[in-house]
Design an enzyme around this catalytic site. Structure first.
Site, PDB file in Angstrom:
ATOM      1  CB  ALA A  66      -0.900   0.010   0.646  1.00  0.00           C
ATOM      2  N   GLY A 111       0.836  -5.332   0.789  1.00  0.00           N
ATOM      3  CA  GLY A 111      -0.298  -5.741  -0.170  1.00  0.00           C
ATOM      4  C   GLY A 111       0.405  -6.046  -1.801  1.00  0.00           C
ATOM      5  CD  GLU A 114      -2.547  -7.402   2.541  1.00  0.00           C
ATOM      6  OE1 GLU A 114      -2.046  -6.379   1.675  1.00  0.00           O
ATOM      7  OE2 GLU A 114      -2.518  -8.033   3.237  1.00  0.00           O
ATOM      8  CD  GLU A 134       1.822  -5.054   5.445  1.00  0.00           C
ATOM      9  OE1 GLU A 134       1.967  -6.661   5.641  1.00  0.00           O
ATOM     10  OE2 GLU A 134       1.144  -5.033   4.420  1.00  0.00           O
TER      11      GLU A 134
HETATM   12  N1  CAA Z   1       4.666   3.244  -0.776  1.00  0.00           N
HETATM   13  C1  CAA Z   1       5.382   4.632  -0.889  1.00  0.00           C
HETATM   14  N2  CAA Z   1       5.768   4.808  -1.862  1.00  0.00           N
HETATM   15  C2  CAA Z   1       6.742   3.481  -1.312  1.00  0.00           C
HETATM   16  C3  CAA Z   1       6.248   1.922  -1.204  1.00  0.00           C
HETATM   17  C4  CAA Z   1       5.534   1.924  -0.887  1.00  0.00           C
HETATM   18  N3  CAA Z   1       4.874   0.787   0.427  1.00  0.00           N
HETATM   19  N4  CAA Z   1       7.664   1.571  -1.601  1.00  0.00           N
HETATM   20  C5  CAA Z   1       8.565   1.986  -2.416  1.00  0.00           C
HETATM   21  N5  CAA Z   1       8.431   3.949  -2.357  1.00  0.00           N
HETATM   22  C6  CAA Z   1       9.352   4.271  -2.678  1.00  0.00           C
HETATM   23  C7  CAA Z   1      10.477   5.076  -1.786  1.00  0.00           C
HETATM   24  O1  CAA Z   1       9.728   5.627  -0.439  1.00  0.00           O
HETATM   25  C8  CAA Z   1      11.196   5.740  -2.647  1.00  0.00           C
HETATM   26  O2  CAA Z   1      10.064   6.736  -2.931  1.00  0.00           O
HETATM   27  P1  CAA Z   1      12.193   8.615  -3.448  1.00  0.00           P
HETATM   28  O3  CAA Z   1      12.346   7.635  -4.762  1.00  0.00           O
HETATM   29  O4  CAA Z   1      10.965   9.009  -4.051  1.00  0.00           O
HETATM   30  O5  CAA Z   1      12.723   8.274  -2.381  1.00  0.00           O
HETATM   31  C9  CAA Z   1      10.924   5.022  -3.891  1.00  0.00           C
HETATM   32  O6  CAA Z   1       9.687   3.967  -3.925  1.00  0.00           O
HETATM   33  C10 CAA Z   1      12.013   3.725  -4.053  1.00  0.00           C
HETATM   34  O7  CAA Z   1      12.286   2.915  -2.986  1.00  0.00           O
HETATM   35  P2  CAA Z   1      13.287   2.895  -1.922  1.00  0.00           P
HETATM   36  O8  CAA Z   1      14.431   4.015  -2.287  1.00  0.00           O
HETATM   37  O9  CAA Z   1      12.928   2.029  -0.918  1.00  0.00           O
HETATM   38  O10 CAA Z   1      14.103   0.946  -2.606  1.00  0.00           O
HETATM   39  P3  CAA Z   1      14.858   0.303  -2.565  1.00  0.00           P
HETATM   40  O11 CAA Z   1      15.658  -0.548  -3.304  1.00  0.00           O
HETATM   41  O12 CAA Z   1      15.833   0.692  -1.485  1.00  0.00           O
HETATM   42  O13 CAA Z   1      13.252  -0.521  -1.015  1.00  0.00           O
HETATM   43  C11 CAA Z   1      11.861  -1.847  -0.762  1.00  0.00           C
HETATM   44  C12 CAA Z   1      12.948  -1.519  -1.512  1.00  0.00           C
HETATM   45  C13 CAA Z   1      12.319  -2.516   0.049  1.00  0.00           C
HETATM   46  C14 CAA Z   1      10.615  -2.522  -1.308  1.00  0.00           C
HETATM   47  C15 CAA Z   1      11.134  -0.763  -0.615  1.00  0.00           C
HETATM   48  O14 CAA Z   1      11.027   0.458  -0.605  1.00  0.00           O
HETATM   49  C16 CAA Z   1      10.459  -0.857   1.045  1.00  0.00           C
HETATM   50  O15 CAA Z   1      10.521  -1.840   1.792  1.00  0.00           O
HETATM   51  N6  CAA Z   1       8.561  -0.624   0.750  1.00  0.00           N
HETATM   52  C17 CAA Z   1       8.083  -0.464   2.057  1.00  0.00           C
HETATM   53  C18 CAA Z   1       7.755  -1.828   1.974  1.00  0.00           C
HETATM   54  C19 CAA Z   1       6.418  -2.212   2.133  1.00  0.00           C
HETATM   55  O16 CAA Z   1       6.531  -1.996   3.932  1.00  0.00           O
HETATM   56  N7  CAA Z   1       5.105  -2.350   2.055  1.00  0.00           N
HETATM   57  C20 CAA Z   1       4.017  -2.724   3.148  1.00  0.00           C
HETATM   58  C21 CAA Z   1       2.847  -1.780   3.118  1.00  0.00           C
HETATM   59  S1  CAA Z   1       1.750  -1.168   4.464  1.00  0.00           S
HETATM   60  C22 CAA Z   1       0.299  -2.122   3.552  1.00  0.00           C
HETATM   61  O17 CAA Z   1       0.748  -2.867   2.224  1.00  0.00           O
HETATM   62  C23 CAA Z   1      -0.728  -1.730   3.906  1.00  0.00           C
HETATM   63  C24 CAA Z   1      -1.590  -3.460   4.014  1.00  0.00           C
HETATM   64  O18 CAA Z   1      -1.900  -4.967   3.947  1.00  0.00           O
HETATM   65  C25 CAA Z   1      -3.036  -2.834   3.151  1.00  0.00           C
END
Ligand code: CAA
Length: 260
Positions: A66, A111, A114, A134
């Site tokens: 998400a 997500g 999911e 999460e």
């Molecule tokens: N939401 C919004 N933006 C996101 C994102 C997310 N879930 N995941 C990555 N991005 C964005 C980052 O903020 C970054 O943006 P900027 O370039 O503007 O800084 C861009 O995508 C690239 O990401 P990273 O620089 O973090 O890339 P990385 O290679 O260093 O890491 C990753 C990759 C491990 C996937 C890391 O981005 C990450 O951990 N992302 C979040 C994953 C996460 O926690 N997902 C769960 C979300 S909550 C959810 O899904 C709830 C539900 O059940 C409904």
């Protein structure tokens, strides 16, 4: 309909929905989920798709979850509406009338996992990662992750993933039965389309009936589930394709199915 956050394409009976927000690793915000919901209705109503594929744009992510950028100000009311939308979309995917395949071409987190597990089958590229991180954000999965994952891989493994928030590589995901198979990234879509084409050679009404029986039978006791199977089974005996399938077998030739 014109879409901004997804790309919808159709070729030879296969529809593909590509989540297209590569700058945020294809994270799911409200607009994207709304567009997916719309596309699912459109594809279903057009009734020409035999297999639907989900994938992500770019080479890094399927869906990184998400969209976290909206979370700092999200209220419980906002979270409720967001989860209602996300769960509705995942439910639609799960009960979509034709097989839905996830072609996971990179990170499938939160997500993203999911979405993948709402699909009927999951094929992953070698660089794919799965996980429900999460709890690292002090929240829990909200698009069905706490429920579907334990039904799919068992309670203990699902709890390990939910409680640790750890990401697992495609190979580990395959070992625990989350992923059907792994392909090099450059071959992923070709391989997934080959699998789709194999499914499309079979009786199309039978494929729909098999999916209906498996999806709607899964959460019932065996007796009720077998009754659902029976209803799906007998319906097929009123179809031209069923007659053709048996005749073609007996005449030692390839069947010509019409979806009737
Ligand atoms: N939401 C919004 N933006 C996101 C994102 C997310 N879930 N995941 C990555 N991005 C964005 C980052 O903020 C970054 O943006 P900027 O370039 O503007 O800084 C861009 O995508 C690239 O990401 P990273 O620089 O973090 O890339 P990385 O290679 O260093 O890491 C990753 C990759 C491990 C996937 C890391 O981005 C990450 O951990 N992302 C979040 C994953 C996460 O926690 N997902 C769960 C979300 S909550 C959810 O899904 C709830 C539900 O059940 C409904």
């Amino acid at each position: 309909m014109e879409y901004k956050n997804i790309i919808v394409s159709f070729e030879e009976g296969i529809s593909t929905i590509t989540i297209n927000r590569p700058k945020s690793l294809n994270a799911l915000n409200v607009e994207t989920l709304n567009e997916i919901e719309c596309a699912l209705y459109e594809i279903k109503n057009e009734n020409k798709t035999q297999v639907l594929i989900f994938t992500g744009a770019g080479e890094k992510a399927f869906v990184a979850g998400a969209d976290i950028s909206t979370f700092p100000t999200l209220t419980p009311e906002g979270a409720s509406a967001f989860v209602d939308l996300g769960q509705r979309v995942m439910d639609m995917i799960e009960s979509f009338p034709v097989p839905v395949i996830a072609a996971v071409n990179g990170y499938a987190l939160g997500g993203g996992t999911e979405l993948a597990i709402a699909c009927d089958m999951i094929y992953a590229s070698e660089n794919a990662f799965f996980g429900l991180p999460e709890v690292t954000l002090a929240i829990i999965p909200g698009f069905g992750g706490t429920q579907r994952l334990q039904r799919l891989i068992g309670r203990h493994l699902a709890k390990e993933l939910v409680f640790t928030g750890d990401k697992i590589p495609a190979q580990r995901a395959k070992e625990i039965g989350l992923v059907n198979n792994i392909f090099p990234q450059a071959e992923l879509m070709v391989k997934v389309k080959e699998i789709a084409k194999t499914i499309m050679k079979r009786g199309p009404l039978a494929i729909r009936a098999a999916k209906r029986s498996m999806i709607f039978g899964m959460d019932h006791d065996l007796k009720t589930a077998n009754e659902i199977e029976k209803l799906c089974f007998i319906t097929l005996f009123g179809t031209e394709d069923q007659r053709e399938g048996a005749k073609a077998f007996l005449e030692k030739r390839a069947p010509q199915f019409k979806g009737k």
